[in-house]
Design a protein around this motif. Sequence first.
Motif, mmCIF file in Angstrom:
data_model
loop_
_atom_site.group_PDB
_atom_site.id
_atom_site.type_symbol
_atom_site.label_atom_id
_atom_site.label_comp_id
_atom_site.label_asym_id
_atom_site.label_seq_id
_atom_site.Cartn_x
_atom_site.Cartn_y
_atom_site.Cartn_z
ATOM 1 N N GLN A 198 0.840 -1.189 0.000
ATOM 2 C CA GLN A 198 0.000 0.000 0.000
ATOM 3 C C GLN A 198 0.889 1.258 0.000
ATOM 4 O O GLN A 198 2.019 1.237 0.463
ATOM 5 N N PHE A 199 0.326 2.343 -0.515
ATOM 6 C CA PHE A 199 1.058 3.604 -0.552
ATOM 7 C C PHE A 199 0.880 4.347 0.775
ATOM 8 O O PHE A 199 -0.065 4.098 1.526
ATOM 9 N N HIS A 200 1.759 5.291 1.038
ATOM 10 C CA HIS A 200 1.591 6.136 2.223
ATOM 11 C C HIS A 200 0.213 6.800 2.220
ATOM 12 O O HIS A 200 -0.397 6.993 3.280
ATOM 13 N N GLU A 201 -0.267 7.153 1.028
ATOM 14 C CA GLU A 201 -1.562 7.829 0.909
ATOM 15 C C GLU A 201 -2.738 6.967 1.363
ATOM 16 O O GLU A 201 -3.866 7.472 1.514
ATOM 17 N N PHE A 202 -2.506 5.679 1.582
ATOM 18 C CA PHE A 202 -3.576 4.785 2.030
ATOM 19 C C PHE A 202 -4.188 5.262 3.339
ATOM 20 O O PHE A 202 -5.400 5.150 3.547
ATOM 21 N N LEU A 254 -1.848 -0.250 10.434
ATOM 22 C CA LEU A 254 -2.655 0.747 9.739
ATOM 23 C C LEU A 254 -3.254 1.753 10.714
ATOM 24 O O LEU A 254 -3.297 2.952 10.433
ATOM 25 N N VAL A 255 -3.715 1.307 11.873
ATOM 26 C CA VAL A 255 -4.339 2.228 12.816
ATOM 27 C C VAL A 255 -3.345 3.290 13.269
ATOM 28 O O VAL A 255 -3.710 4.467 13.435
ATOM 29 N N ASP A 256 -2.075 2.923 13.435
ATOM 30 C CA ASP A 256 -1.064 3.906 13.827
ATOM 31 C C ASP A 256 -0.815 4.903 12.703
ATOM 32 O O ASP A 256 -0.608 6.098 12.953
ATOM 33 N N MET A 257 -0.841 4.432 11.466
ATOM 34 C CA MET A 257 -0.670 5.324 10.320
ATOM 35 C C MET A 257 -1.800 6.336 10.250
ATOM 36 O O MET A 257 -1.581 7.540 10.044
ATOM 37 N N VAL A 258 -3.024 5.836 10.413
ATOM 38 C CA VAL A 258 -4.182 6.723 10.310
ATOM 39 C C VAL A 258 -4.188 7.733 11.451
ATOM 40 O O VAL A 258 -4.484 8.926 11.245
ATOM 41 N N ARG A 259 -3.878 7.296 12.645
ATOM 42 C CA ARG A 259 -3.822 8.229 13.774
ATOM 43 C C ARG A 259 -2.762 9.298 13.548
ATOM 44 O O ARG A 259 -2.978 10.486 13.818
ATOM 45 N N ALA A 260 -1.606 8.891 13.048
ATOM 46 C CA ALA A 260 -0.532 9.852 12.800
ATOM 47 C C ALA A 260 -0.937 10.843 11.716
ATOM 48 O O ALA A 260 -0.651 12.048 11.816
ATOM 49 N N TYR A 261 -1.598 10.344 10.667
ATOM 50 C CA TYR A 261 -2.043 11.246 9.604
ATOM 51 C C TYR A 261 -3.085 12.225 10.143
ATOM 52 O O TYR A 261 -3.056 13.424 9.815
ATOM 53 N N ALA A 262 -4.003 11.728 10.968
ATOM 54 C CA ALA A 262 -5.032 12.601 11.542
ATOM 55 C C ALA A 262 -4.397 13.708 12.372
ATOM 56 O O ALA A 262 -4.783 14.885 12.262
ATOM 57 N N ARG A 263 -3.435 13.358 13.213
ATOM 58 C CA ARG A 263 -2.761 14.374 14.029
ATOM 59 C C ARG A 263 -2.025 15.384 13.151
ATOM 60 O O ARG A 263 -2.071 16.599 13.393
ATOM 61 N N ALA A 264 -1.333 14.896 12.142
ATOM 62 C CA ALA A 264 -0.522 15.767 11.296
ATOM 63 C C ALA A 264 -1.355 16.759 10.501
ATOM 64 O O ALA A 264 -0.874 17.831 10.131
ATOM 65 N N THR A 265 -2.608 16.403 10.242
ATOM 66 C CA THR A 265 -3.462 17.269 9.419
ATOM 67 C C THR A 265 -4.567 17.942 10.226
ATOM 68 O O THR A 265 -5.494 18.519 9.667
ATOM 69 N N GLY A 266 -4.490 17.852 11.571
ATOM 70 C CA GLY A 266 -5.437 18.562 12.416
ATOM 71 C C GLY A 266 -6.784 17.909 12.566
ATOM 72 O O GLY A 266 -7.739 18.551 13.028
ATOM 73 N N GLN A 294 8.404 10.391 7.212
ATOM 74 C CA GLN A 294 8.925 11.435 6.331
ATOM 75 C C GLN A 294 7.834 11.962 5.407
ATOM 76 O O GLN A 294 7.739 13.168 5.160
ATOM 77 N N TRP A 295 7.020 11.053 4.888
ATOM 78 C CA TRP A 295 5.923 11.480 4.007
ATOM 79 C C TRP A 295 4.955 12.391 4.750
ATOM 80 O O TRP A 295 4.440 13.358 4.169
ATOM 81 N N LEU A 296 4.716 12.104 6.025
ATOM 82 C CA LEU A 296 3.766 12.905 6.809
ATOM 83 C C LEU A 296 4.153 14.377 6.873
ATOM 84 O O LEU A 296 3.277 15.247 6.997
ATOM 85 N N THR A 297 5.444 14.688 6.791
ATOM 86 C CA THR A 297 5.872 16.084 6.899
ATOM 87 C C THR A 297 5.390 16.923 5.736
ATOM 88 O O THR A 297 5.353 18.159 5.835
ATOM 89 N N THR A 298 5.034 16.281 4.635
ATOM 90 C CA THR A 298 4.550 17.023 3.469
ATOM 91 C C THR A 298 3.152 16.575 3.046
ATOM 92 O O THR A 298 2.660 16.997 1.997
ATOM 93 N N ALA A 299 2.505 15.731 3.848
ATOM 94 C CA ALA A 299 1.207 15.177 3.462
ATOM 95 C C ALA A 299 0.132 16.257 3.453
ATOM 96 O O ALA A 299 -0.019 17.000 4.434
#
Length: 249
Positions: free
Chosen positions: A131-135, A191-203, A241-246
């Motif tokens: 899966q891609f980071h964007e998943f 996956l749950v850790d990825m989604v939580r991290a993405y949610a935090r990074a994007t507010g 690293q991807w999260l810094t520019t997501a």
Amino acid sequence: MKIAVAGGTGTVGRHVVDVAAARGHATVVLSRSCGVDLRHGAGLAAALTGVDVVVDATGVSTQAAERSREFFRAVTTHLLRAEREAGVGHHVVLSIVGVDRAPHGYYAGKALQEELVRAGGVPWTLLRTTQFHEFARQVLGQVRVGPLDLVPVMRSQPVAAREVAERLVDLAEAPPAGPARDLAGPQELRLVDMVRAYARATGRRGPVLAVPLPGAFGRALRDGTLIPGGDVDHGRQSFAQWLTTAPAR
């Protein structure tokens, strides 16, 4: 070289177009926005004039096996027929690690796509990736119960879409090779850790809960079936690293 990109406006396809153009190749985008209907074949014959390689990075938003099979059967059949008629010498297809071991849900269509390519009469190369980071972005918000965002319990080894695109162009520049080495990200994550991290990074606010899916596909998500074995290539960019520019949703 002239490269046509099916799904050239999607998550990976747009990167394929950019990478190919940066390397000096002529590019053609095969998508409805560019006048090509892949599901029905309209516009394909004209679009493939003079094309040397087709890179298929198409996808469909569904978890229903029959809808996925219907989509990939139609798109792949039309692509291969048009390529044979146009004299295209190489078909490069993007697939997913584990489709042969877990041909369920969305993966059922990808498994069928692989079968059609292997038997399609056009010399081919097949790249399976994780899966891609964007998943994480795609999953967040798909299923909500009150304030909860629900995501499947899943082991993943996400890879950068840009690096997938670079590999696809590498393969397009080379002769047809059949199955290529799998490509995965640099580390395994939940996956749950990825989604939580993405949610935090994007507010994004609110709890994210992992829920085990039933059935064979749910087991495949949990037990590592979709994690590649040891003999694979690994991308460079980590999910962190991807999260810094997501971008936000």
